[in-house]
Design an enzyme around this catalytic site. Structure first.
Site, PDB file in Angstrom:
ATOM      1  N   PHE A  36       0.743  -1.373   0.039  1.00 33.40           N
ATOM      2  CA  PHE A  36      -0.025   0.067   0.060  1.00 33.40           C
ATOM      3  C   PHE A  36       0.752   1.173   0.063  1.00 33.40           C
ATOM      4  O   PHE A  36       0.359   2.310  -0.572  1.00 33.40           O
ATOM      5  CB  PHE A  36      -0.803   0.091   1.398  1.00 33.40           C
ATOM      6  CG  PHE A  36      -0.327   0.296   2.639  1.00 33.40           C
ATOM      7  CD1 PHE A  36      -0.556   1.620   2.853  1.00 33.40           C
ATOM      8  CD2 PHE A  36       0.463  -0.298   3.234  1.00 33.40           C
ATOM      9  CE1 PHE A  36       0.123   2.371   4.195  1.00 33.40           C
ATOM     10  CE2 PHE A  36       1.012  -0.016   4.387  1.00 33.40           C
ATOM     11  CZ  PHE A  36       0.754   1.311   4.913  1.00 33.40           C
ATOM     12  N   LYS A  37       2.046   1.073   0.597  1.00 30.36           N
ATOM     13  CA  LYS A  37       2.808   2.281   0.627  1.00 30.36           C
ATOM     14  C   LYS A  37       3.141   2.967  -0.850  1.00 30.36           C
ATOM     15  O   LYS A  37       3.678   4.180  -0.768  1.00 30.36           O
ATOM     16  CB  LYS A  37       3.990   2.057   1.517  1.00 30.36           C
ATOM     17  CG  LYS A  37       3.633   1.769   2.786  1.00 30.36           C
ATOM     18  CD  LYS A  37       4.820   1.213   3.668  1.00 30.36           C
ATOM     19  CE  LYS A  37       4.318   0.844   5.206  1.00 30.36           C
ATOM     20  NZ  LYS A  37       5.288   0.406   6.283  1.00 30.36           N
ATOM     21  N   ASP A  38       3.143   2.147  -1.576  1.00 32.17           N
ATOM     22  CA  ASP A  38       3.475   2.549  -3.054  1.00 32.17           C
ATOM     23  C   ASP A  38       2.478   3.794  -3.457  1.00 32.17           C
ATOM     24  O   ASP A  38       2.848   4.640  -4.202  1.00 32.17           O
ATOM     25  CB  ASP A  38       3.220   1.401  -4.412  1.00 32.17           C
ATOM     26  CG  ASP A  38       4.216   0.557  -4.174  1.00 32.17           C
ATOM     27  OD1 ASP A  38       5.582   0.733  -3.775  1.00 32.17           O
ATOM     28  OD2 ASP A  38       3.953  -0.739  -4.470  1.00 32.17           O
ATOM     29  N   THR A  98       8.072  -0.038   3.716  1.00 35.82           N
ATOM     30  CA  THR A  98       8.367   1.157   3.347  1.00 35.82           C
ATOM     31  C   THR A  98       9.687   1.269   2.492  1.00 35.82           C
ATOM     32  O   THR A  98       9.763   2.270   1.752  1.00 35.82           O
ATOM     33  CB  THR A  98       8.506   2.264   4.684  1.00 35.82           C
ATOM     34  OG1 THR A  98       7.264   2.034   5.397  1.00 35.82           O
ATOM     35  CG2 THR A  98       8.893   3.660   4.562  1.00 35.82           C
TER      36      THR A  98
END
Length: 471
Positions: free
Chosen positions: A112-114, A145
């Site tokens: 999700f950090k993309d 991350t």
């Protein structure tokens, strides 16, 4: 829109100032001076927007057009999402038993950090190119991350990135996604310590104001406001996908279940709620349960040690974004937050004031899941849906399976199951590995070891100074 420190000891900065900062100089975290409030008509109008369009609308509330013109902001966000595999960028899977899974992992690194980091990388480039400036990015990672941050800036001429990963505590795939990037501006350090331990040298370098200023240090961890800002969109999109109708009065409530490590996503949810989004928030954690204990008992105190779990990216004892949540709930009482966080930094133990704890428990529900719970949720989801969950998403699914619900519920899924083969095997499931992930095992790797007993902050200083001499 200006940004102030949660501890109140720093002058206000604009979005650019917050973007290029790590911790605020007084040790706090930057937050917007005011949270915009959205009316019912705006929510109804936004309900039909795509995920990228929602990100644009939300960012335009926090990034003034005089700083980044609206058309330029739109182009930056489009470019940020251009490498995502799914045409909608994110995708909602509607499964049996009312289990709604919002897949936030269709970016390059399957995490999700993309989403937030790809946008943050574009914002950085926009300002760096305008000012012909160079920055050094420091990132500590518990798994995802680091690789997302690397992908957001790899090969860029005006950025060097220094990533510390906890050797042996990430999955092999997570580690390879970092150590196989050989660009000149990427510097990976494999530290023999846990996630909290690798945060310490980073905090030390940011606390050295002269050094941080001289070498233009900044962070892409979720201490960076830009990441929180983009993540607010997760909650709006989840709400609009799961709300039955926006024609009722009052608007329907949707429960959003948020797997939580450093607390960036749940902070974004609290801000969305403050903006007027009718959501009920649940923060879910693994056996490292400091946030759960804080919500339930007001006990923001470290356990004796970090426990290694299947949901390794959430193996965190000091969820730094809790400071932002407490600041929001205290009515922006910077003096109170300064006092509380300084007490915590000294003793690593904090009992929340009764009024603040009451507000926190009214704002958030919470749950913790053991490895056994995680495996059980992964198995059940596969048996009922032939759908593979990563262990972090399974923490949210465990909550769903164990807690009956009377309103629509959406579980945020932070990573693809493909990154967690060992957890899948532990659950008796067969991993489905994309070819680009399989290819990592045959690629050349590069990293610098950090051993116990070394002065990690000094090693980092030396590398940053050496890199600066090449400019």
């Amino acid at each position: 829109m200006e940004y102030i420190s949660t501890r109140g000891g720093t002058r206000a900065v604009d979005f650019e100032g917050a973007l290029f900062s790590g911790y605020a100089p007084d040790g706090g975290l930057f937050m917007p001076q005011r949270i915009p409030s959205l009316d019912r008509d705006t929510l109804r109008r936004w309900s039909s927007l795509s995920y990228p369009e929602l990100v644009k609308e939300l960012c335009s509330l926090f990034v003034p057009a005089k700083l980044v013109p609206r058309n330029a902001l739109s182009e930056l966000i489009d470019k940020a999402f251009s490498r995502f595999r799914h045409k909608n960028v994110v995708h909602l899977s509607r499964l049996k038993d009312g289990l709604n899974i919002l897949e936030l992992w269709h970016g390059v690194t399957y995490a999700f950090k993309d989403l937030s980091l790809s946008c943050t990388g574009q914002f950085l480039q926009y300002f760096l190119e305008k000012k012909q400036k160079h920055v050094n990015i420091l990132v500590g990672t518990s798994g995802d991350t680091g690789s997302s941050a690397i992908e957001s800036v790899r090969g860029q001429k005006n950025v060097d990135i220094f990533v510390l990963l906890p050797k042996g505590l990430c999955t092999q795939i997570q580690e390879l996604q970092m150590t196989t990037v050989l660009e000149h501006n990427v510097h990976v350090f494999a530290a023999h310590g846990n996630s909290d331990e690798i945060d310490e040298p980073i905090k030390e370098l940011f606390a050295d104001v002269d050094f941080a200023g001289k070498y233009h240090l900044m962070s892409l961890n979720s201490i960076n406001w830009s990441r929180i800002m983009v993540q607010i969109a997760h909650h709006f999109y989840a709400y609009f996908q799961c709300a039955p109708s926006l024609d009722t009065t009052p608007l329907p409530v949707v429960e959003i279940v948020v797997p939580t490590g450093g607390g960036g996503n749940i902070t974004a949810g609290c801000i969305a709620q403050k903006m007027g989004l009718p959501i009920r928030l649940v923060t879910v954690v693994n056996s490292n349960d400091i946030i759960h204990r804080t919500v339930q008992h007001g006990d923001f105190s470290l356990a004796e040690s970090v426990k290694a779990t299947l949901a390794s990216a959430m193996d965190i004892q000091e969820p730094y974004n809790v400071e932002r949540i407490l600041w929001l709930l205290s009515g922006s009482d910077s003096q109170l937050i300064k006092t509380l966080m300084e007490q915590f930094n000294i003793s690593k133990r904090l009992k929340l004031p009764e009024d603040l704890h009451r507000k926190l428990s009214e704002t958030l529900g919470s749950c913790s899941a053991s490895d056994q719970d995680i495996v059980g949720a992964m198995r059940r989801c596969w048996e009922e849906n032939q759908y593979l969950l990563c262990p972090h998403s399974a923490v949210a699914a465990h909550y769903h399976y164990s807690q009956p619900h009377s309103i629509p519920r959406c579980c945020l899924a932070p990573a693809s199951a493909a990154k967690f083969q060992d957890a899948l095997l532990r659950a008796g499931l067969v991993p489905q590995i994309p070819p680009e992930i399989t290819a990592l095992t045959a690629m050349e790797t590069r990293s610098t070891p950090l051993e116990q007993g070394q002065d990690w902050a000094q090693v980092l200083r030396g590398r940053i100074e050496a890199v600066a001499q090449q400019w």
